[in-house]
Design a protein around this motif. Structure first.
Motif, PDB file in Angstrom:
ATOM      1  N   UNK A 116     -91.281   6.799  45.013  1.00 14.45           N
ATOM      2  CA  UNK A 116     -91.738   6.223  43.745  1.00 14.45           C
ATOM      3  C   UNK A 116     -92.785   5.117  43.938  1.00 14.45           C
ATOM      4  N   UNK A 117     -92.554   4.217  44.871  1.00 13.26           N
ATOM      5  CA  UNK A 117     -93.484   3.098  45.069  1.00 13.26           C
ATOM      6  C   UNK A 117     -94.836   3.577  45.594  1.00 13.26           C
ATOM      7  N   UNK A 118     -94.836   4.584  46.483  1.00 14.93           N
ATOM      8  CA  UNK A 118     -96.100   5.152  46.974  1.00 14.93           C
ATOM      9  C   UNK A 118     -96.852   5.835  45.843  1.00 14.93           C
ATOM     10  N   UNK A 161     -95.266   0.301  37.516  1.00 13.54           N
ATOM     11  CA  UNK A 161     -94.006   1.005  37.722  1.00 13.54           C
ATOM     12  C   UNK A 161     -93.381   1.462  36.404  1.00 13.54           C
ATOM     13  N   UNK A 162     -93.471   0.644  35.361  1.00  7.84           N
ATOM     14  CA  UNK A 162     -92.899   1.024  34.065  1.00  7.84           C
ATOM     15  C   UNK A 162     -93.612   2.241  33.477  1.00  7.84           C
ATOM     16  N   UNK A 163     -94.942   2.289  33.621  1.00  9.32           N
ATOM     17  CA  UNK A 163     -95.712   3.431  33.106  1.00  9.32           C
ATOM     18  C   UNK A 163     -95.439   4.680  33.940  1.00  9.32           C
ATOM     19  N   UNK A 164     -95.326   4.496  35.257  1.00  4.40           N
ATOM     20  CA  UNK A 164     -95.016   5.615  36.141  1.00  4.40           C
ATOM     21  C   UNK A 164     -93.651   6.197  35.784  1.00  4.40           C
ATOM     22  N   UNK A 165     -92.673   5.313  35.585  1.00  4.38           N
ATOM     23  CA  UNK A 165     -91.324   5.787  35.271  1.00  4.38           C
ATOM     24  C   UNK A 165     -91.275   6.502  33.928  1.00  4.38           C
ATOM     25  N   UNK A 166     -92.051   6.045  32.954  1.00  6.15           N
ATOM     26  CA  UNK A 166     -92.105   6.725  31.653  1.00  6.15           C
ATOM     27  C   UNK A 166     -92.704   8.123  31.814  1.00  6.15           C
ATOM     28  N   UNK A 167     -93.775   8.227  32.599  1.00  5.89           N
ATOM     29  CA  UNK A 167     -94.407   9.529  32.838  1.00  5.89           C
ATOM     30  C   UNK A 167     -93.457  10.442  33.606  1.00  5.89           C
ATOM     31  N   UNK A 168     -92.793   9.909  34.626  1.00  5.35           N
ATOM     32  CA  UNK A 168     -91.841  10.709  35.394  1.00  5.35           C
ATOM     33  C   UNK A 168     -90.679  11.183  34.532  1.00  5.35           C
ATOM     34  N   UNK A 169     -90.171  10.317  33.661  1.00  4.64           N
ATOM     35  CA  UNK A 169     -89.059  10.696  32.781  1.00  4.64           C
ATOM     36  C   UNK A 169     -89.474  11.854  31.873  1.00  4.64           C
ATOM     37  N   UNK A 170     -90.674  11.788  31.338  1.00  2.11           N
ATOM     38  CA  UNK A 170     -91.173  12.861  30.483  1.00  2.11           C
ATOM     39  C   UNK A 170     -91.341  14.156  31.280  1.00  2.11           C
ATOM     40  N   UNK A 171     -91.911  14.055  32.478  1.00  2.00           N
ATOM     41  CA  UNK A 171     -92.120  15.237  33.321  1.00  2.00           C
ATOM     42  C   UNK A 171     -90.794  15.821  33.808  1.00  2.00           C
ATOM     43  N   UNK A 172     -89.816  14.967  34.066  1.00  2.00           N
ATOM     44  CA  UNK A 172     -88.482  15.452  34.434  1.00  2.00           C
ATOM     45  C   UNK A 172     -87.875  16.224  33.272  1.00  2.00           C
ATOM     46  N   UNK A 173     -88.018  15.690  32.062  1.00  2.00           N
ATOM     47  CA  UNK A 173     -87.492  16.346  30.870  1.00  2.00           C
ATOM     48  C   UNK A 173     -88.165  17.688  30.627  1.00  2.00           C
ATOM     49  N   UNK A 174     -89.450  17.768  30.934  1.00  2.00           N
ATOM     50  CA  UNK A 174     -90.197  19.010  30.757  1.00  2.00           C
ATOM     51  C   UNK A 174     -89.900  20.021  31.858  1.00  2.00           C
ATOM     52  N   UNK A 175     -89.226  19.568  32.918  1.00  2.00           N
ATOM     53  CA  UNK A 175     -88.923  20.472  34.019  1.00  2.00           C
ATOM     54  C   UNK A 175     -90.088  20.682  34.965  1.00  2.00           C
ATOM     55  N   UNK A 176     -91.101  19.828  34.900  1.00  2.00           N
ATOM     56  CA  UNK A 176     -92.283  19.981  35.747  1.00  2.00           C
ATOM     57  C   UNK A 176     -92.175  19.186  37.045  1.00  2.00           C
TER      58      UNK A 176
END
Length: 168
Positions: free
Chosen positions: A33-35, A44-59
């Protein structure tokens, strides 16, 4: 005078951040995550929001890491990239089965007495319509209907009957 961002502005920013994350994830199979934050230049907050959305989308999927380090990689749920044509009878059958539950394609095929290939085709079509999401549990892929889709159907049903849905 300060004008707060609109919902559309926030969604556009999230989509742009998702593209940055996906292009970085495409360059190598596993990212800490940090890399990923350093490479994309995202907070980090924006990255985590994007990751959460992409995780939800299954991507994107979270991979086993060492200690508390979060490791991410691209996900492949095995769905084909198909056009959003009208739903087939198999797709409707799978959609109805997934209402209120989550399941793997293999178990769905047993329960619905369909081949696994037919279930995957139906799931691919549902995915093209944005109706399905998936979660990875180890190497197992679990599919479910998106909650937003179910909420929309409830509201449409309420509108058709002229009644408003009670929200607690």
């Amino acid at each position: 005078m300060f004008n707060p961002p609109t919902l559309e502005d926030l969604q556009e920013t999230r989509r742009a951040n998702e593209k940055l994350v996906l292009s970085a994830l495409d360059s190598k199979p596993e990212w800490v995550e940090t890399e990923l934050a350093k490479t994309t230049g995202l907070a980090l907050s924006h990255l985590r929001a994007a990751l959460a959305s992409l995780l939800d989308q299954g991507r994107v999927r979270r991979l086993p890491g060492t200690g508390t380090r979060a490791v991410y990689g691209l996900a492949d749920p095995g769905l084909a990239d198909v056009p959003a044509t009208p739903l087939t009878s198999d797709a409707k059958k799978v959609r109805d089965y997934l209402e209120g539950r989550a399941d793997s394609a293999l178990y769905m095929s047993e329960q619905l007495r369909m081949t696994r290939e037919d279930v995957m085709s139906a799931l691919s079509l549902l995915n093209a319509h944005g109706m399905v999401t998936c979660t990875f549990v180890g190497s197992l892929v679990i599919f479910r209907m998106k909650e937003v889709q179910a909420l929309g159907q409830d509201q449409n049903a309420a509108a058709a009957t002229g009644k408003k849905k009670q929200v607690a």
